[in-house]
Design an enzyme around this catalytic site. Structure first.
Site, PDB file in Angstrom:
ATOM      1  CB  SER A 132      -0.750  -0.067   1.318  1.00  0.00           C
ATOM      2  OG  SER A 132      -1.153   1.311   1.602  1.00  0.00           O
ATOM      3  CB  SER A 133       0.525   4.697  -1.366  1.00  0.00           C
ATOM      4  OG  SER A 133      -0.994   4.769  -0.684  1.00  0.00           O
ATOM      5  CB  CYS A 134      -0.048   3.707   4.007  1.00  0.00           C
ATOM      6  SG  CYS A 134      -0.290   1.992   4.684  1.00  0.00           S
ATOM      7  CE1 TYR A 180      -3.466  -2.808   6.077  1.00  0.00           C
ATOM      8  CE2 TYR A 180      -2.438  -0.862   4.989  1.00  0.00           C
ATOM      9  CZ  TYR A 180      -3.253  -2.199   4.659  1.00  0.00           C
ATOM     10  OH  TYR A 180      -3.641  -2.579   3.757  1.00  0.00           O
ATOM     11  CG  HIS A 230      -9.830   3.183   2.567  1.00  0.00           C
ATOM     12  ND1 HIS A 230      -9.912   1.921   2.057  1.00  0.00           N
ATOM     13  CD2 HIS A 230      -8.676   3.378   3.342  1.00  0.00           C
ATOM     14  CE1 HIS A 230      -8.969   1.389   2.747  1.00  0.00           C
ATOM     15  NE2 HIS A 230      -8.246   1.992   3.431  1.00  0.00           N
ATOM     16  CE  LYS A 234      -0.969  -4.739   3.554  1.00  0.00           C
ATOM     17  NZ  LYS A 234      -1.168  -6.062   2.719  1.00  0.00           N
TER      18      LYS A 234
HETATM   19  N1  LIG Z   1      -8.429  -0.775  -0.675  1.00  0.00           N
HETATM   20  C1  LIG Z   1      -7.436   0.203  -0.824  1.00  0.00           C
HETATM   21  O1  LIG Z   1      -7.441   1.391  -1.030  1.00  0.00           O
HETATM   22  C2  LIG Z   1      -6.010  -0.551  -0.884  1.00  0.00           C
HETATM   23  C3  LIG Z   1      -5.098   0.417  -1.166  1.00  0.00           C
HETATM   24  C4  LIG Z   1      -3.700  -0.013  -1.417  1.00  0.00           C
HETATM   25  C5  LIG Z   1      -3.505  -1.329  -1.334  1.00  0.00           C
HETATM   26  N2  LIG Z   1      -4.533  -2.120  -0.890  1.00  0.00           N
HETATM   27  C6  LIG Z   1      -4.263  -3.730  -0.669  1.00  0.00           C
HETATM   28  O2  LIG Z   1      -5.032  -4.649  -1.234  1.00  0.00           O
HETATM   29  C7  LIG Z   1      -5.203  -5.622  -0.385  1.00  0.00           C
HETATM   30  C8  LIG Z   1      -6.707  -5.949  -0.193  1.00  0.00           C
HETATM   31  O3  LIG Z   1      -7.314  -4.902   0.273  1.00  0.00           O
HETATM   32  P1  LIG Z   1      -8.999  -4.855   0.027  1.00  0.00           P
HETATM   33  O4  LIG Z   1      -9.245  -3.076   0.003  1.00  0.00           O
HETATM   34  O5  LIG Z   1      -9.405  -5.497  -1.122  1.00  0.00           O
HETATM   35  O6  LIG Z   1      -9.291  -5.201   1.634  1.00  0.00           O
HETATM   36  P2  LIG Z   1     -10.598  -5.725   1.847  1.00  0.00           P
HETATM   37  O7  LIG Z   1     -11.994  -5.424   1.009  1.00  0.00           O
HETATM   38  O8  LIG Z   1     -11.054  -5.700   3.460  1.00  0.00           O
HETATM   39  O9  LIG Z   1     -10.528  -7.430   1.512  1.00  0.00           O
HETATM   40  C9  LIG Z   1      -9.711  -8.037   2.285  1.00  0.00           C
HETATM   41  C10 LIG Z   1      -9.839  -9.591   2.295  1.00  0.00           C
HETATM   42  O10 LIG Z   1      -9.055 -10.233   3.148  1.00  0.00           O
HETATM   43  C11 LIG Z   1      -9.921 -11.262   3.903  1.00  0.00           C
HETATM   44  N3  LIG Z   1      -9.426 -11.475   5.093  1.00  0.00           N
HETATM   45  C12 LIG Z   1      -9.050 -10.717   6.110  1.00  0.00           C
HETATM   46  N4  LIG Z   1      -8.576 -11.360   7.184  1.00  0.00           N
HETATM   47  C13 LIG Z   1      -8.564 -12.865   6.739  1.00  0.00           C
HETATM   48  C14 LIG Z   1      -7.887 -13.821   7.218  1.00  0.00           C
HETATM   49  N5  LIG Z   1      -7.366 -13.651   8.625  1.00  0.00           N
HETATM   50  N6  LIG Z   1      -7.868 -15.083   6.582  1.00  0.00           N
HETATM   51  C15 LIG Z   1      -8.496 -15.080   5.452  1.00  0.00           C
HETATM   52  N7  LIG Z   1      -8.894 -13.865   4.699  1.00  0.00           N
HETATM   53  C16 LIG Z   1      -8.887 -12.941   5.382  1.00  0.00           C
HETATM   54  C17 LIG Z   1     -11.222 -10.404   3.995  1.00  0.00           C
HETATM   55  O11 LIG Z   1     -12.321 -11.476   4.571  1.00  0.00           O
HETATM   56  P3  LIG Z   1     -13.330 -11.012   5.447  1.00  0.00           P
HETATM   57  O12 LIG Z   1     -14.033  -9.711   4.982  1.00  0.00           O
HETATM   58  O13 LIG Z   1     -14.196 -12.304   5.380  1.00  0.00           O
HETATM   59  O14 LIG Z   1     -12.683 -10.986   6.888  1.00  0.00           O
HETATM   60  C18 LIG Z   1     -11.566  -9.668   2.630  1.00  0.00           C
HETATM   61  O15 LIG Z   1     -12.151 -10.692   1.677  1.00  0.00           O
HETATM   62  C19 LIG Z   1      -4.226  -5.316   0.684  1.00  0.00           C
HETATM   63  O16 LIG Z   1      -3.171  -6.097   0.861  1.00  0.00           O
HETATM   64  C20 LIG Z   1      -4.290  -3.891   0.850  1.00  0.00           C
HETATM   65  O17 LIG Z   1      -3.233  -3.326   1.594  1.00  0.00           O
HETATM   66  C21 LIG Z   1      -5.804  -1.690  -0.815  1.00  0.00           C
END
Ligand SMILES: NC(=O)c1ccc[n+]([C@@H]2O[C@H](COP(=O)([O-])OP(=O)(O)OC[C@H]3O[C@@H](n4cnc5c(N)ncnc54)[C@H](OP(=O)(O)O)[C@@H]3O)[C@@H](O)[C@H]2O)c1
Length: 316
Positions: free
Chosen positions: A110-112, A139, A182, A143
């Protein structure tokens, strides 16, 4: 091993914002052997279960999009949960993937991860050159450990793990919960509800002056699959739109898209977070990828999705 539509691909976190977009994109391209497990079916913080899953299922490619993710409030109030879950998930998945002979793994950071006061736009080499933004350092530290683990496993074992650092993402399937979401989905929901109530005013957290960059999650999915197919390097790669705007400008845009006609004001007593966060995407461009979905079009499409799914979207 090259990615083909017959590859056995495990998308960890396939019901999340990012994992769902990557899964959709793989399905659209005709992927025939996707391995998908919900959090309930496989808790990635459990090392024994993760090892057993990899030994049994033998994926060839892993996209690690599972993580404990949230906004400023969630990070501030649950620091232990954020650092623990993210360290465990990535440690278990990266190690089990290496042990079971996975050909390639994509780790999403992530950018953070970058210093709070990094020069802008942020180049990949600014990593670890200054203090982090304190509101989400738990977090961010996790990362950083994840991307370093990928680099270490590449150096010591020749494990083909690449690390990609997306900017702020948004799109269908986002988290619209007001406590844990967010800024962009939270504003969509707040403007939508304010419009429905006919409120004369909507107060946005913070001064409105921080600058942020947003990328549609379908663009992100496209970039991830492009780099999965074409990039095998140790250096991390930023994934962004390439331009930013102020939170004030973002609020005005969302007010327009949602049709909110009241006044938009700001509450400077609430935290702003990092003053500016724009990723330098030179490396990504040189690797042959550019984003396609402009912000207004992406917000319109996300708002349409939100209205259509208001019942089952993650509202509460
Ligand atoms: N969203 C952003 O703006 C953003 C920006 C930069 C990077 N990212 C990166 O992209 C990745 C995904 O982010 P996202 O935004 O898609 O997040 P998200 O919508 O919260 O999805 C995360 C997923 O991970 C699952 N998960 C969490 N804990 C788990 C565990 N212990 N075992 C199995 N599954 C688990 C969650 O399932 P449950 O919901 O059922 O727990 C959910 O399906 C992350 O690495 C994040 O750093 C996201």
């Amino acid at each position: 091993m090259a990615l083909t539509m017959d590859s056995r691909i495990y998308v960890a976190g396939h019901r999340g914002l990012v994992g769902a977009a990557i899964t959709r994109s793989l399905q659209q391209r005709g992927a025939r052997d996707l391995l998908l497990r919900t959090h309930g079916e496989l808790d990635l913080t459990n090392q024994a279960d993760v090892r057993e899953f990899f030994d049994r299922e033998r994926p060839e490619i892993v996209i690690l999009a599972a993580a404990r993710v949230g906004g400023i409030h969630a990070n501030n109030t649950r620091p232990a949960l954020f650092i623990r879950d993210n360290l465990l998930i990535q440690d278990n998945v990266i190690d089990a993937a290496h042990r079971s002979g996975v050909a390639k793994l994509v780790f999403l950071g992530s950018s953070c991860i970058y210093p709070k006061l990094a020069p802008q736009p942020i180049k990949e080499e600014y990593l670890l050159t200054g203090p982090l933004e304190p509101t989400n350092e738990w977090y961010a530290i996790a990362k950083i450990a994840g991307l370093k683990m990928c680099q270490a496993y590449r150096r010591e074992f020749g494990f083909n793990a690449i690390s990609l650092m997306p900017t702020n993402l948004y799109g269908p399937g986002d988290n619209f919960d007001l406590q844990n979401s967010h800024v962009l989905p939270a504003l969509i929901r707040r403007f939508h509800e304010a419009k429905r109530r006919g409120d004369p005013e909507l107060v946005v957290w913070g001064t409105g002056t921080p600058r942020r960059e947003f990328l549609h999650v379908d663009d992100l999915a496209d970039a991830v699959l492009h780099l999965l197919e074409t990039y095998d390097g140790e250096p991390i790669v930023n994934i962004g739109w390439g331009e930013d705007l102020t939170i004030r400008e973002l609020a005005a845009l969302i007010a327009e898209v949602t049709g909110f006609e009241g006044r938009v004001t700001f509450d400077p007593s609430k935290p702003d977070g990092t003053p500016r966060k724009l990723l330098d995407t030179t490396r990504l461009s040189e690797l042959g990828w550019r984003p396609k979905i402009p912000l207004r079009q992406g917000i319109e499409q996300t708002y349409a999705w939100f209205k259509a799914h208001a019942e089952d979207a993650r509202l509460y």
